[in-house]
Design an enzyme around this catalytic site. Structure first.
Site, PDB file in Angstrom:
ATOM      1  CG  HIS A 141      12.068 -58.517 -52.609  1.00 62.09           C
ATOM      2  ND1 HIS A 141      12.566 -59.242 -53.659  1.00 62.09           N
ATOM      3  CD2 HIS A 141      10.725 -58.471 -52.785  1.00 62.09           C
ATOM      4  CE1 HIS A 141      11.573 -59.642 -54.442  1.00 62.09           C
ATOM      5  NE2 HIS A 141      10.442 -59.183 -53.944  1.00 62.09           N
TER       6      HIS A 141
ATOM      7  CG  LEU B 215      13.977 -62.555 -50.984  1.00 62.15           C
ATOM      8  CD1 LEU B 215      14.593 -62.614 -49.580  1.00 62.15           C
ATOM      9  CD2 LEU B 215      12.678 -61.744 -50.960  1.00 62.15           C
ATOM     10  CG  HIS B 216      14.667 -58.186 -56.592  1.00 64.72           C
ATOM     11  ND1 HIS B 216      14.320 -56.917 -56.165  1.00 64.72           N
ATOM     12  CD2 HIS B 216      13.528 -58.738 -57.074  1.00 64.72           C
ATOM     13  CE1 HIS B 216      13.034 -56.712 -56.402  1.00 64.72           C
ATOM     14  NE2 HIS B 216      12.518 -57.809 -56.941  1.00 64.72           N
ATOM     15  CD  GLU B 217      21.232 -54.862 -55.329  1.00 66.22           C
ATOM     16  OE1 GLU B 217      21.225 -53.636 -55.543  1.00 66.22           O
ATOM     17  OE2 GLU B 217      22.026 -55.653 -55.871  1.00 66.22           O
TER      18      GLU B 217
HETATM   19  P1  AMP Z   1       6.917 -59.103 -54.773  1.00 63.74           P
HETATM   20  O1  AMP Z   1       7.779 -60.170 -54.174  1.00 63.74           O
HETATM   21  O2  AMP Z   1       7.189 -58.839 -56.213  1.00 63.74           O
HETATM   22  O3  AMP Z   1       5.452 -59.281 -54.443  1.00 63.74           O
HETATM   23  O4  AMP Z   1       7.345 -57.762 -54.041  1.00 63.74           O
HETATM   24  C1  AMP Z   1       7.307 -57.646 -52.641  1.00 63.74           C
HETATM   25  C2  AMP Z   1       7.476 -56.203 -52.271  1.00 63.74           C
HETATM   26  O5  AMP Z   1       8.707 -55.711 -52.790  1.00 63.74           O
HETATM   27  C3  AMP Z   1       6.373 -55.308 -52.859  1.00 63.74           C
HETATM   28  O6  AMP Z   1       6.005 -54.329 -51.897  1.00 63.74           O
HETATM   29  C4  AMP Z   1       7.051 -54.691 -54.034  1.00 63.74           C
HETATM   30  O7  AMP Z   1       6.515 -53.430 -54.404  1.00 63.74           O
HETATM   31  C5  AMP Z   1       8.469 -54.542 -53.536  1.00 63.74           C
HETATM   32  N1  AMP Z   1       9.397 -54.419 -54.668  1.00 63.74           N
HETATM   33  C6  AMP Z   1       9.499 -55.251 -55.732  1.00 63.74           C
HETATM   34  N2  AMP Z   1      10.429 -54.792 -56.599  1.00 63.74           N
HETATM   35  C7  AMP Z   1      10.912 -53.642 -56.069  1.00 63.74           C
HETATM   36  C8  AMP Z   1      11.890 -52.693 -56.489  1.00 63.74           C
HETATM   37  N3  AMP Z   1      12.565 -52.833 -57.632  1.00 63.74           N
HETATM   38  N4  AMP Z   1      12.126 -51.639 -55.689  1.00 63.74           N
HETATM   39  C9  AMP Z   1      11.452 -51.483 -54.515  1.00 63.74           C
HETATM   40  N5  AMP Z   1      10.535 -52.344 -54.063  1.00 63.74           N
HETATM   41  C10 AMP Z   1      10.252 -53.408 -54.831  1.00 63.74           C
END
Ligand code: AMP
Length: 274
Positions: free
Chosen positions: A28, A24-26
């Site tokens: 998420h 997780l990051h900001e």
């Molecule tokens: P992931 O864990 O990469 O599958 O991402 C999970 C959710 O977080 C997805 O809906 C992504 O589009 C969203 N997400 C990932 N990175 C970002 C970001 N930098 N800003 C906003 N939402 C994000």
């Protein structure tokens, strides 16, 4: 999880859902923020979904850190963290499979065959388990938002899809779990992706689509060592070619660095044709 959700619904609690692959990051956490503001209960899932990775992609070495994720999720206000295993979610041989047919022959869908089939499959399973009223997705994955909206509309999931703006580092790089795999040198270059998008957005009213793409291509070749996977300009959310330069348009790109493939995009509304 489905039992908890049924119980929550019985008590008239609204469920907000944030599906993720963890690390997780900001970005998420901003989805969590939106969910906690809009819903009584927030469920986050962490599941690195093998179905959405191609055979030569980074499923095995996708970054994972569940201890840190639990802590971040707790602090952000997640009420239920759902971390199923592959066997929990999928039967050994699925008797029915799903294929995403629209909005998938371009951008990441073209570069990653089967990727969106995996995305719609896992979301169907997760939506049925979690039973949210609202589901939150990042605009960083704009094609995913478009495909998921198509899934929800076509199959009448009683779920509102909510798109959340991309969270960026101070230098413009879109936050991503995969950023940890950039070398120091690549990390210096990576903000050029958003720079290229912003330049293109500014130039688009005065330049043709082809010229804009060509300029982005030259700019990225000069400023990064990554291999350009695609640069495309399409109508959004239909992801059809731009015939008339008006309406909602996405400028999107993907660049493959040594160990990390990065994507980014910008969506703009063009008022009139020039
Ligand atoms: P992931 O864990 O990469 O599958 O991402 C999970 C959710 O977080 C997805 O809906 C992504 O589009 C969203 N997400 C990932 N990175 C970002 C970001 N930098 N800003 C906003 N939402 C994000």
């Amino acid at each position: 999880m489905q039992g908890f959700s049924k119980e929550l619904i019985r008590h008239n609690q609204t469920i907000g859902f944030v599906p993720t692959m963890g690390f997780l990051h900001e970005g998420h956490l901003s989805l969590v923020d939106q969910s906690t503001n809009a819903c009584d209960v927030t469920v986050m899932s962490i599941f690195v979904n093998p179905l959405q990775f191609g055979p030569n992609e980074d499923f095995e070495r996708y970054p994972r850190n569940i201890e840190q994720d639990i802590e971040l999720a707790r602090r952000a206000g997640v009420d239920f963290l759902f971390c199923p295993t592959v066997d929990d979610l999928y039967q050994k041989e699925l008797p029915v499979t799903m294929t995403a047919t629209k909005r998938t022959n371009v951008l990441c869908g073209a570069s990653r065959p089967g990727h969106f089939d995996g995305v719609v499959s896992v979301l169907t399973v997760l939506f049925n388990i979690v039973q949210p009223q609202k589901a939150f997705f990042g605009r960083k994955d704009a094609q995913q938002v478009a495909v998921v909206q198509g899934l929800v509309d076509a199959y009448h999931f009683p779920i509102e899809v909510i798109a959340v703006d991309t969270v960026r580092e101070e230098d413009g790089l879109a936050k991503s779990s995969r950023n940890v795999y950039l070398t120091d040198e690549e990390r210096q270059q990576a903000p050029m992706l958003s720079r290229a998008l912003n330049n293109a957005a500014e130039a688009l009213s005065d330049k043709s689509i082809e010229q804009t793409i060509e300029d982005m291509n030259s700019f990225l070749k000069e400023t990064t060592s990554g291999k350009i996977d695609y640069i495309q300009i399409l109508h959004y959310p239909e992801l059809e070619p731009v015939v008339e330069k008006k309406g909602k348009i996405i400028i999107a790109l993907a660049v493959q660095f040594a160990y990390a493939r990065l994507i980014d995009n910008i969506v703009l509304t063009l008022k009139e044709e020039k």
